[in-house]
Design a protein around this motif. Structure first.
Motif, PDB file in Angstrom:
ATOM      1  N   VAL A  45       0.849  -1.192   0.000  1.00 12.74           N
ATOM      2  CA  VAL A  45       0.000   0.000   0.000  1.00 12.74           C
ATOM      3  C   VAL A  45       0.882   1.238   0.000  1.00 12.74           C
ATOM      4  CG1 VAL A  45      -1.964   1.145   1.075  1.00 12.74           C
ATOM      5  CG2 VAL A  45      -1.672  -1.315   1.351  1.00 12.74           C
ATOM      6  N   ASP A  46       1.489   1.520  -1.125  1.00 12.75           N
ATOM      7  CA  ASP A  46       2.219   2.771  -1.288  1.00 12.75           C
ATOM      8  C   ASP A  46       2.005   3.273  -2.710  1.00 12.75           C
ATOM      9  OD1 ASP A  46       3.920   1.344  -2.959  1.00 12.75           O
ATOM     10  OD2 ASP A  46       5.608   1.337  -1.565  1.00 12.75           O
ATOM     11  N   TYR A  47       2.450   4.478  -2.945  1.00 13.43           N
ATOM     12  CA  TYR A  47       2.184   5.156  -4.218  1.00 13.43           C
ATOM     13  C   TYR A  47       2.672   4.338  -5.410  1.00 13.43           C
ATOM     14  CZ  TYR A  47       2.164   8.954  -7.676  1.00 13.43           C
ATOM     15  OH  TYR A  47       1.947   9.732  -8.782  1.00 13.43           O
ATOM     16  N   GLN A  48       3.889   3.812  -5.320  1.00 16.04           N
ATOM     17  CA  GLN A  48       4.499   3.119  -6.457  1.00 16.04           C
ATOM     18  C   GLN A  48       3.767   1.826  -6.807  1.00 16.04           C
ATOM     19  OE1 GLN A  48       6.713   4.595  -8.204  1.00 16.04           O
ATOM     20  NE2 GLN A  48       7.133   6.263  -6.790  1.00 16.04           N
ATOM     21  N   GLN A  76       2.881   3.622   5.616  1.00 14.77           N
ATOM     22  CA  GLN A  76       4.170   3.551   6.309  1.00 14.77           C
ATOM     23  C   GLN A  76       5.272   4.221   5.482  1.00 14.77           C
ATOM     24  OE1 GLN A  76       4.725   2.189   9.473  1.00 14.77           O
ATOM     25  NE2 GLN A  76       6.716   3.147   9.245  1.00 14.77           N
ATOM     26  N   ASN A  77       5.100   4.184   4.145  1.00  7.91           N
ATOM     27  CA  ASN A  77       6.131   4.707   3.240  1.00  7.91           C
ATOM     28  C   ASN A  77       5.790   6.082   2.674  1.00  7.91           C
ATOM     29  OD1 ASN A  77       7.618   2.280   3.493  1.00  7.91           O
ATOM     30  ND2 ASN A  77       6.264   1.305   2.006  1.00  7.91           N
ATOM     31  N   GLY A  78       4.837   6.767   3.275  1.00  8.06           N
ATOM     32  CA  GLY A  78       4.497   8.093   2.783  1.00  8.06           C
ATOM     33  C   GLY A  78       3.035   8.221   2.425  1.00  8.06           C
ATOM     34  N   CYS A  79       2.692   7.925   1.165  1.00  3.96           N
ATOM     35  CA  CYS A  79       1.306   8.084   0.732  1.00  3.96           C
ATOM     36  C   CYS A  79       0.971   7.053  -0.342  1.00  3.96           C
ATOM     37  CB  CYS A  79       1.068   9.489   0.202  1.00  3.96           C
ATOM     38  SG  CYS A  79       1.972   9.873  -1.312  1.00  3.96           S
ATOM     39  N   SER A  80      -0.321   6.914  -0.594  1.00  6.40           N
ATOM     40  CA  SER A  80      -0.763   5.999  -1.650  1.00  6.40           C
ATOM     41  C   SER A  80      -1.578   6.740  -2.699  1.00  6.40           C
ATOM     42  CB  SER A  80      -1.586   4.850  -1.051  1.00  6.40           C
ATOM     43  OG  SER A  80      -2.692   5.357  -0.317  1.00  6.40           O
ATOM     44  N   ILE A  81      -2.642   7.404  -2.273  1.00  4.33           N
ATOM     45  CA  ILE A  81      -3.478   8.202  -3.166  1.00  4.33           C
ATOM     46  C   ILE A  81      -3.312   9.663  -2.779  1.00  4.33           C
ATOM     47  CG2 ILE A  81      -5.814   8.642  -3.994  1.00  4.33           C
ATOM     48  CD1 ILE A  81      -4.828   5.875  -4.742  1.00  4.33           C
ATOM     49  N   THR A  82      -3.055  10.530  -3.757  1.00  2.79           N
ATOM     50  CA  THR A  82      -2.780  11.937  -3.449  1.00  2.79           C
ATOM     51  C   THR A  82      -3.341  12.868  -4.515  1.00  2.79           C
ATOM     52  OG1 THR A  82      -1.019  13.552  -3.058  1.00  2.79           O
ATOM     53  CG2 THR A  82      -0.519  11.756  -4.574  1.00  2.79           C
ATOM     54  N   ASN A  83      -3.668  14.095  -4.093  1.00  2.00           N
ATOM     55  CA  ASN A  83      -4.046  15.127  -5.059  1.00  2.00           C
ATOM     56  C   ASN A  83      -2.862  16.021  -5.407  1.00  2.00           C
ATOM     57  OD1 ASN A  83      -3.754  16.848  -2.856  1.00  2.00           O
ATOM     58  ND2 ASN A  83      -5.947  17.191  -2.566  1.00  2.00           N
ATOM     59  N   GLY A  84      -1.702  15.747  -4.795  1.00  2.00           N
ATOM     60  CA  GLY A  84      -0.496  16.500  -5.115  1.00  2.00           C
ATOM     61  C   GLY A  84      -0.341  17.817  -4.386  1.00  2.00           C
ATOM     62  N   TRP A  85      -1.315  18.174  -3.548  1.00  2.00           N
ATOM     63  CA  TRP A  85      -1.232  19.445  -2.832  1.00  2.00           C
ATOM     64  C   TRP A  85      -0.380  19.304  -1.582  1.00  2.00           C
ATOM     65  CZ3 TRP A  85      -7.000  21.454  -2.742  1.00  2.00           C
ATOM     66  CH2 TRP A  85      -7.420  21.637  -4.067  1.00  2.00           C
ATOM     67  N   ARG A  86       0.129  20.448  -1.103  1.00  2.00           N
ATOM     68  CA  ARG A  86       0.914  20.460   0.125  1.00  2.00           C
ATOM     69  C   ARG A  86      -0.017  20.201   1.315  1.00  2.00           C
ATOM     70  NH1 ARG A  86       5.785  21.553   1.921  1.00  2.00           N
ATOM     71  NH2 ARG A  86       6.048  22.425   4.016  1.00  2.00           N
ATOM     72  N   GLY A  95       4.773  14.346  -1.514  1.00  2.00           N
ATOM     73  CA  GLY A  95       5.855  14.544  -2.477  1.00  2.00           C
ATOM     74  C   GLY A  95       5.691  13.801  -3.782  1.00  2.00           C
ATOM     75  N   GLN A  96       4.462  13.375  -4.102  1.00  2.00           N
ATOM     76  CA  GLN A  96       4.199  12.665  -5.349  1.00  2.00           C
ATOM     77  C   GLN A  96       3.164  13.438  -6.171  1.00  2.00           C
ATOM     78  OE1 GLN A  96       5.832  10.132  -6.389  1.00  2.00           O
ATOM     79  NE2 GLN A  96       6.636   9.032  -4.623  1.00  2.00           N
ATOM     80  N   PRO A  97       3.198  13.305  -7.499  1.00  2.00           N
ATOM     81  CA  PRO A  97       2.180  13.963  -8.323  1.00  2.00           C
ATOM     82  C   PRO A  97       0.823  13.299  -8.140  1.00  2.00           C
ATOM     83  CG  PRO A  97       3.572  12.557  -9.675  1.00  2.00           C
ATOM     84  CD  PRO A  97       4.188  12.569  -8.307  1.00  2.00           C
ATOM     85  N   PRO A  98      -0.262  13.969  -8.518  1.00  2.00           N
ATOM     86  CA  PRO A  98      -1.600  13.404  -8.337  1.00  2.00           C
ATOM     87  C   PRO A  98      -1.763  12.066  -9.067  1.00  2.00           C
ATOM     88  CG  PRO A  98      -1.718  15.691  -9.074  1.00  2.00           C
ATOM     89  CD  PRO A  98      -0.291  15.293  -9.158  1.00  2.00           C
ATOM     90  N   ASN A  99      -2.459  11.128  -8.423  1.00  2.00           N
ATOM     91  CA  ASN A  99      -2.791   9.865  -9.086  1.00  2.00           C
ATOM     92  C   ASN A  99      -4.269   9.511  -8.917  1.00  2.00           C
ATOM     93  OD1 ASN A  99      -2.703   9.247  -6.363  1.00  2.00           O
ATOM     94  ND2 ASN A  99      -1.638   7.305  -6.622  1.00  2.00           N
TER      95      ASN A  99
END
Length: 215
Positions: A45-48, A76-86, A95-99
């Motif tokens: 369960v991480d972004y990559q 645990q490794n940061g994020c999984s789903i993100t809108n890319g906002w601070r 720290g990842q682009p939106p997915n």
């Protein structure tokens, strides 16, 4: 198909060790009713990892049982789903682009703090049919007597009733009814009643209330 992401934090006292088991209860129910489940757990369960998995499988229902921030779902490794906002609630940044495009055409249910406040609206703009979560903290108690199971039973109808064919609005109504019933039942014991009332107040639904699985 339903996809469920169940991150686990390293600290054994972290609440994800409880919500992880809630996710297993959802999986067991889905499989017993003939619903295919993509179970994404632990380090996966991480972004990559989650981005290509969801892109390849395109689930009708996406469920998340981990920590949430206003702008991303945490792992645990940061994020999984993100809108890319601070981020301005959690101490860490994604720290990842939106997915969010991986949630296109899906009904999203998050048992996570904060994410409905900003991430949910962005998910709808990226094409999610509906997004259900909490605009503030999701609260529950935990003890050796198993009080966490009472919160499980009040909150999981949000996913279970969708699998039973209810609309998003119908599933939300069922869940809020369960939360309100429990809050009134435990009213004499404030430390139990308050989290039920809190979750009732801060559960938020965005998007199409009439959306249902397969429809």
């Amino acid at each position: 198909m339903a996809a469920i992401a169940r991150p686990l934090m390293n600290d054994p006292k972290d609440p994800t060790h409880i919500t992880y088991e809630w996710g297993q209860a959802i999986i067991d129910y889905a499989l017993s009713h003939g619903i295919d489940v993509l179970d994404i757990t632990g380090k996966w369960v991480d972004y990559q990892n989650i981005t290509p998995l969801l892109m390849q499988n395109r689930p009708d229902l996406f469920i998340y049982t981990g920590h949430g921030c206003r702008n991303f779902l945490a792992t645990q490794n940061g994020c999984s789903i993100t809108n890319g906002w601070r981020e301005d609630v959690c101490q860490v940044q994604c720290g990842q682009p939106p997915n969010l495009k991986v949630l296109r055409d899906a009904i999203v249910v998050t048992f996570s703090c904060h994410s409905a406040s900003q991430l949910g609206g962005c998910a709808i703009k990226y094409g999610a049919r509906a997004y259900v979560g909490f605009s503030d903290y999701m609260m529950f108690t935990s003890d050796r007597a198993g009080s966490q199971d009472l919160f499980r039973d009040a909150l999981l109808p949000m996913a279970i009733e969708l699998m039973n064919g209810k609309t998003v609005g119908g599933a939300v109504d069922a869940t809020k009814a369960a939360l309100l019933f429990a809050a009134k039942q435990w009213k004499p014991i404030k430390y139990m009643a308050i989290p039920f009332y809190w979750n009732y107040e801060y559960m938020q639904v965005l998007g199409d209330m009439s959306a249902r699985l397969g429809g």
